[in-house]
Design a protein around this motif. Structure first.
Motif, mmCIF file in Angstrom:
data_model
loop_
_atom_site.group_PDB
_atom_site.id
_atom_site.type_symbol
_atom_site.label_atom_id
_atom_site.label_comp_id
_atom_site.label_asym_id
_atom_site.label_seq_id
_atom_site.Cartn_x
_atom_site.Cartn_y
_atom_site.Cartn_z
ATOM 1 N N LYS A 73 0.862 -1.191 0.000
ATOM 2 C CA LYS A 73 0.000 0.000 0.000
ATOM 3 C C LYS A 73 0.891 1.232 0.000
ATOM 4 O O LYS A 73 2.022 1.170 0.476
ATOM 5 C CB LYS A 73 -0.872 0.058 1.254
ATOM 6 C CG LYS A 73 -1.913 -1.013 1.355
ATOM 7 C CD LYS A 73 -3.009 -0.668 2.345
ATOM 8 C CE LYS A 73 -2.620 -0.802 3.776
ATOM 9 N NZ LYS A 73 -3.743 -0.667 4.722
ATOM 10 N N PRO A 74 0.391 2.349 -0.510
ATOM 11 C CA PRO A 74 1.156 3.589 -0.339
ATOM 12 C C PRO A 74 1.438 3.796 1.146
ATOM 13 O O PRO A 74 0.622 3.441 2.004
ATOM 14 C CB PRO A 74 0.224 4.666 -0.889
ATOM 15 C CG PRO A 74 -0.642 3.935 -1.866
ATOM 16 C CD PRO A 74 -0.846 2.569 -1.255
ATOM 17 N N THR A 75 2.611 4.357 1.437
ATOM 18 C CA THR A 75 3.032 4.505 2.829
ATOM 19 C C THR A 75 3.610 5.901 3.060
ATOM 20 O O THR A 75 4.515 6.316 2.353
ATOM 21 C CB THR A 75 4.093 3.441 3.187
ATOM 22 O OG1 THR A 75 3.520 2.144 2.950
ATOM 23 C CG2 THR A 75 4.528 3.546 4.638
ATOM 24 N N LEU A 76 3.051 6.592 4.050
ATOM 25 C CA LEU A 76 3.542 7.900 4.456
ATOM 26 C C LEU A 76 4.507 7.683 5.615
ATOM 27 O O LEU A 76 4.137 7.088 6.628
ATOM 28 C CB LEU A 76 2.378 8.788 4.896
ATOM 29 C CG LEU A 76 2.726 10.225 5.299
ATOM 30 C CD1 LEU A 76 1.539 11.139 5.024
ATOM 31 C CD2 LEU A 76 3.145 10.348 6.751
ATOM 32 N N THR A 149 17.683 15.036 6.408
ATOM 33 C CA THR A 149 18.630 15.926 7.077
ATOM 34 C C THR A 149 18.008 16.741 8.195
ATOM 35 O O THR A 149 18.707 17.480 8.872
ATOM 36 C CB THR A 149 19.276 16.881 6.062
ATOM 37 O OG1 THR A 149 18.238 17.625 5.410
ATOM 38 C CG2 THR A 149 20.098 16.121 5.045
ATOM 39 N N THR A 150 16.714 16.630 8.384
ATOM 40 C CA THR A 150 16.021 17.367 9.439
ATOM 41 C C THR A 150 14.758 16.603 9.810
ATOM 42 O O THR A 150 14.417 15.608 9.174
ATOM 43 C CB THR A 150 15.705 18.809 8.986
ATOM 44 O OG1 THR A 150 15.200 19.561 10.101
ATOM 45 C CG2 THR A 150 14.714 18.852 7.857
ATOM 46 N N THR A 151 14.069 17.069 10.826
ATOM 47 C CA THR A 151 12.786 16.475 11.182
ATOM 48 C C THR A 151 11.686 17.146 10.363
ATOM 49 O O THR A 151 11.924 18.132 9.678
ATOM 50 C CB THR A 151 12.508 16.636 12.682
ATOM 51 O OG1 THR A 151 12.649 18.009 13.022
ATOM 52 C CG2 THR A 151 13.442 15.772 13.510
ATOM 53 N N SER A 152 10.502 16.625 10.440
ATOM 54 C CA SER A 152 9.297 17.040 9.711
ATOM 55 C C SER A 152 9.396 16.758 8.216
ATOM 56 O O SER A 152 8.611 17.279 7.430
ATOM 57 C CB SER A 152 8.909 18.495 9.978
ATOM 58 O OG SER A 152 9.698 19.407 9.257
ATOM 59 N N ILE A 153 10.346 15.900 7.838
ATOM 60 C CA ILE A 153 10.403 15.429 6.449
ATOM 61 C C ILE A 153 9.396 14.307 6.299
ATOM 62 O O ILE A 153 9.315 13.406 7.133
ATOM 63 C CB ILE A 153 11.813 14.949 6.069
ATOM 64 C CG1 ILE A 153 12.739 16.155 5.878
ATOM 65 C CG2 ILE A 153 11.792 14.082 4.805
ATOM 66 C CD1 ILE A 153 14.150 15.813 5.480
ATOM 67 N N VAL A 154 8.622 14.377 5.234
ATOM 68 C CA VAL A 154 7.671 13.320 4.901
ATOM 69 C C VAL A 154 8.064 12.737 3.555
ATOM 70 O O VAL A 154 8.345 13.471 2.606
ATOM 71 C CB VAL A 154 6.217 13.857 4.841
ATOM 72 C CG1 VAL A 154 5.261 12.809 4.298
ATOM 73 C CG2 VAL A 154 5.774 14.331 6.219
ATOM 74 N N VAL A 155 8.088 11.414 3.495
ATOM 75 C CA VAL A 155 8.298 10.677 2.255
ATOM 76 C C VAL A 155 7.081 9.784 2.086
ATOM 77 O O VAL A 155 6.699 9.070 3.023
ATOM 78 C CB VAL A 155 9.581 9.814 2.310
ATOM 79 C CG1 VAL A 155 9.738 8.997 1.034
ATOM 80 C CG2 VAL A 155 10.812 10.680 2.555
ATOM 81 N N VAL A 163 9.409 6.190 -4.296
ATOM 82 C CA VAL A 163 9.140 7.523 -3.763
ATOM 83 C C VAL A 163 8.205 8.262 -4.726
ATOM 84 O O VAL A 163 8.501 8.437 -5.905
ATOM 85 C CB VAL A 163 10.447 8.320 -3.571
ATOM 86 C CG1 VAL A 163 10.152 9.756 -3.140
ATOM 87 C CG2 VAL A 163 11.359 7.621 -2.557
ATOM 88 N N ALA A 164 7.052 8.687 -4.187
ATOM 89 C CA ALA A 164 6.077 9.428 -4.981
ATOM 90 C C ALA A 164 5.954 10.878 -4.522
ATOM 91 O O ALA A 164 5.452 11.725 -5.266
ATOM 92 C CB ALA A 164 4.713 8.745 -4.891
#
Length: 190
Positions: A73-76, A149-155, A163-164
């Motif tokens: 499934k897509p994953t955040l 390289t930092t927090t609050s990064i969403v992939v 990676v979408a």
């Protein structure tokens, strides 16, 4: 007599905080300026890149593989810390993704091991009643694998694990990103 040890502890805490701030600042200043922008864009891995696996721990200390949580499934994936104000600002958007798409999208919070302990992460997750897993990145394996390289990064990985979407900061439209990924997936399946 008690003032001296307290002063030493305060000095040590301030010194540690200053060192951490210097390291984070150096990383951000050395990064490509486009990668430091808030919102959507390439801030981690390039779109279309296969999402790498990493060995992490669940909040009970058991070793797990990050991609076990992607399972078709897509994953955040959010790179997160309890002390991160931007992560706190992003939380309502992630909660909305979980509420609206939880049956079709996996959500995972990767807790970075910078200035927080597993115990602190566990307390935060329990206090906030998270409906998705928090994973502990004790040695930075996921941070390195995803170039976070930092927090609050969403992939966001698509259903094939590629990676979408990538973004950073509290102003990301994650509901829109997930809607687009699911639409693309449905169009590709027809």
């Amino acid at each position: 007599m008690n003032a001296k040890p307290r002063h030493a502890a305060t000095f040590a805490a301030r010194t540690m905080f200053a060192a951490l701030a210097a390291i984070v600042g150096a990383v951000l200043l050395s990064a490509d300026p486009l990668q430091a922008q808030a919102g959507a864009g390439q801030v981690s891995l390039a779109a279309g890149t296969q999402g790498p696996d990493a060995t992490l721990q669940d909040l009970d200390g058991n070793e797990i593989q990050l991609l076990d949580y992607a399972a078709g499934k897509p994953t955040l994936i959010e790179f997160w810390a309890a002390w991160c104000e931007q992560c706190e600002g992003l939380q309502p958007e992630i909660d909305r993704v979980q509420a609206d798409f939880g049956d079709r999208v996996n959500v995972v919070a990767v807790a970075v091991a910078v200035a927080q302990s597993l115990r602190r992460v566990r307390r935060h997750a329990e206090a906030h009643g998270a409906e998705y897993p928090y994973l502990w990145d004790a040695d930075g394996a996921a941070v390195r694998a995803y170039s976070a390289t930092t927090t609050s990064i969403v992939v966001i990985l698509d259903a094939e694990g590629k990676v979408a979407y990538t973004g950073v900061g509290p102003d990301q439209d994650l509901v829109g990103a997930v809607t687009g990924i699911l639409s693309d997936q449905q169009a590709g399946g027809d």
